[in-house]
Design an enzyme around this catalytic site. Sequence first.
Site, short mmCIF file in Angstrom:
data_model
loop_
_atom_site.label_atom_id
_atom_site.label_comp_id
_atom_site.label_asym_id
_atom_site.label_seq_id
_atom_site.Cartn_x
_atom_site.Cartn_y
_atom_site.Cartn_z
N HIS A 1 2.70 -3.36 7.02
CA HIS A 1 1.78 -2.27 6.68
C HIS A 1 1.80 -1.23 7.80
O HIS A 1 2.48 -1.39 8.81
CB HIS A 1 0.35 -2.80 6.55
CG HIS A 1 0.13 -3.75 5.43
ND1 HIS A 1 -0.59 -3.43 4.31
CD2 HIS A 1 0.52 -5.05 5.25
CE1 HIS A 1 -0.64 -4.47 3.49
NE2 HIS A 1 0.02 -5.47 4.05
N GLU B 1 1.80 4.03 2.95
CA GLU B 1 2.27 3.57 4.26
C GLU B 1 3.80 3.65 4.32
O GLU B 1 4.51 2.64 4.42
CB GLU B 1 1.75 2.16 4.50
CG GLU B 1 0.21 2.13 4.52
CD GLU B 1 -0.40 0.75 4.48
OE1 GLU B 1 0.34 -0.26 4.51
OE2 GLU B 1 -1.65 0.65 4.39
N HIS C 1 0.86 -1.18 0.00
CA HIS C 1 0.00 0.00 0.00
C HIS C 1 0.89 1.23 0.00
O HIS C 1 1.70 1.44 0.91
CB HIS C 1 -0.93 0.00 1.21
CG HIS C 1 -2.01 -1.03 1.13
ND1 HIS C 1 -2.56 -1.64 2.23
CD2 HIS C 1 -2.66 -1.56 0.06
CE1 HIS C 1 -3.49 -2.50 1.84
NE2 HIS C 1 -3.57 -2.47 0.52
N GLU D 1 0.77 -4.32 11.25
CA GLU D 1 0.35 -2.93 11.12
C GLU D 1 1.17 -2.13 12.13
O GLU D 1 1.02 -2.30 13.34
CB GLU D 1 -1.14 -2.76 11.41
CG GLU D 1 -2.06 -3.46 10.43
CD GLU D 1 -2.25 -2.70 9.13
OE1 GLU D 1 -1.76 -1.56 9.02
OE2 GLU D 1 -2.91 -3.26 8.22
N ARG E 1 -3.23 4.86 -2.23
CA ARG E 1 -3.09 3.53 -1.64
C ARG E 1 -2.73 2.44 -2.66
O ARG E 1 -1.94 1.54 -2.38
CB ARG E 1 -4.42 3.16 -0.97
CG ARG E 1 -4.56 1.73 -0.46
CD ARG E 1 -5.96 1.54 0.11
NE ARG E 1 -6.30 0.16 0.38
CZ ARG E 1 -6.25 -0.40 1.58
NH1 ARG E 1 -5.82 0.28 2.61
NH2 ARG E 1 -6.63 -1.66 1.76
#
Length: 421
Positions: A312, A191, A188, A387, A246
């Site tokens: 991510h 990020e 993505h 994440e 994104r």
Amino acid sequence: RYEGKKMKLTVVMLLGVAALTSAIEYQRYKVVSVRPRTHEEVMIVEGLVNRWELDQWSSLKALGTPMDIMVSPRLTQRFLGVLRRRHIPFTIKINDVQALINTESAQYKTSQSMPHKFDHADYHRTDEVSNESDAFLIYSILKGAETDFPDLVTIYTAATTYEGRDIRVAKVSTGGSKPVIWIDCGIHAREWIAHATCQYILDQLTSGSNSDSEVSALLDSYDFHIMPVVNPDGYEYTWTSDRLWRKNRVPNTICHGVDCNRNFDSDFGGIGTSDNPCSDLYHGKSAFSEKESQVVRDSIKDLGVKMFVTIHSYSQLWMTPYGYTNDKPANYDEQYRVAGEAVVALEAVHGTRYQYGNIADVIYMAAGGSIDWAYDSAGVEYAFGLELRDTGSYGFLLPKEQIIPTGEETWAGIKAAVQAI
């Protein structure tokens, strides 16, 4: 999607090269953290997101937990008005998104460096800035690692994107045939902390290969393959045109881009995806239609991968399969154990707290993701999705001062996970 966004045409200096930039601006866009407490309130908020095509930065993990939503100036009062009338709790996490972007971009426009050494004080671009074959910023750093550690690091090009950019991998190996730890970052585009963290991990593996007993032990048992920029077309677009982009940059009928982490053959087209080409969650025309998902698939199929890690941001989560179902993998207890050890080691560095567990429970249900595919189809025993920082104070715009602490704690977690398998 771009209702209320202003286009700004400027000439900026990037690494000494004039770049004509048509940039989408987010002046007075707010990030609202909403905490629905009932299923009815969830439906109200999700209805507003869908009706007004709002950019949902993070998803609801459980009733009463925050979901972060970016709202344009045109819709802010209407959105907040509904929340107030329905007595749904909310706070404003970011008052002006463009102000954060301006702070971030001001740090890079006058940069003159093209580092060939690891530099964790800044975020770096991937794209070409001269006619030299190695004139990629992140990729010049990779080449520098290969030059400095020729018996340890091999850089290879795994694929080429729609726009003609390389997708490169750093193989770190002391030789022989060993199981592989796969780590990829930046599928993505927006990020940025993910891309920076992959570089930090590579730095620790190389700099510690002869001086750190833990690193030496890891390299005695495993090879590491690190892909720091899965989606270089999208990533470059975040530098030049839309910081919050994104997807990749493949043209569709009326919009650009596919969410490559919805493009894997794991319940393709299922829950948490979209068949609307303009959606940030657009899954693409078919499973593995995109270069970026293809390159991950093709790269790991013959490697003998023991652990698959895709990185991510944001939300501070360490996730296991599955995302497309509430069912658990056959070895869920084992994956959960390893994730738990990783999170304990991570928290011990700077006190950063992570939740862990399967995707569907800790974040949301989503089909077509890479870790589900890695476990189900590629036979990878341990598949994790991370994440990184933070929990919404900065979101995707994490300041560069947090690159090193994020790298330190993430590397501690990954080391602990590898040691635990």
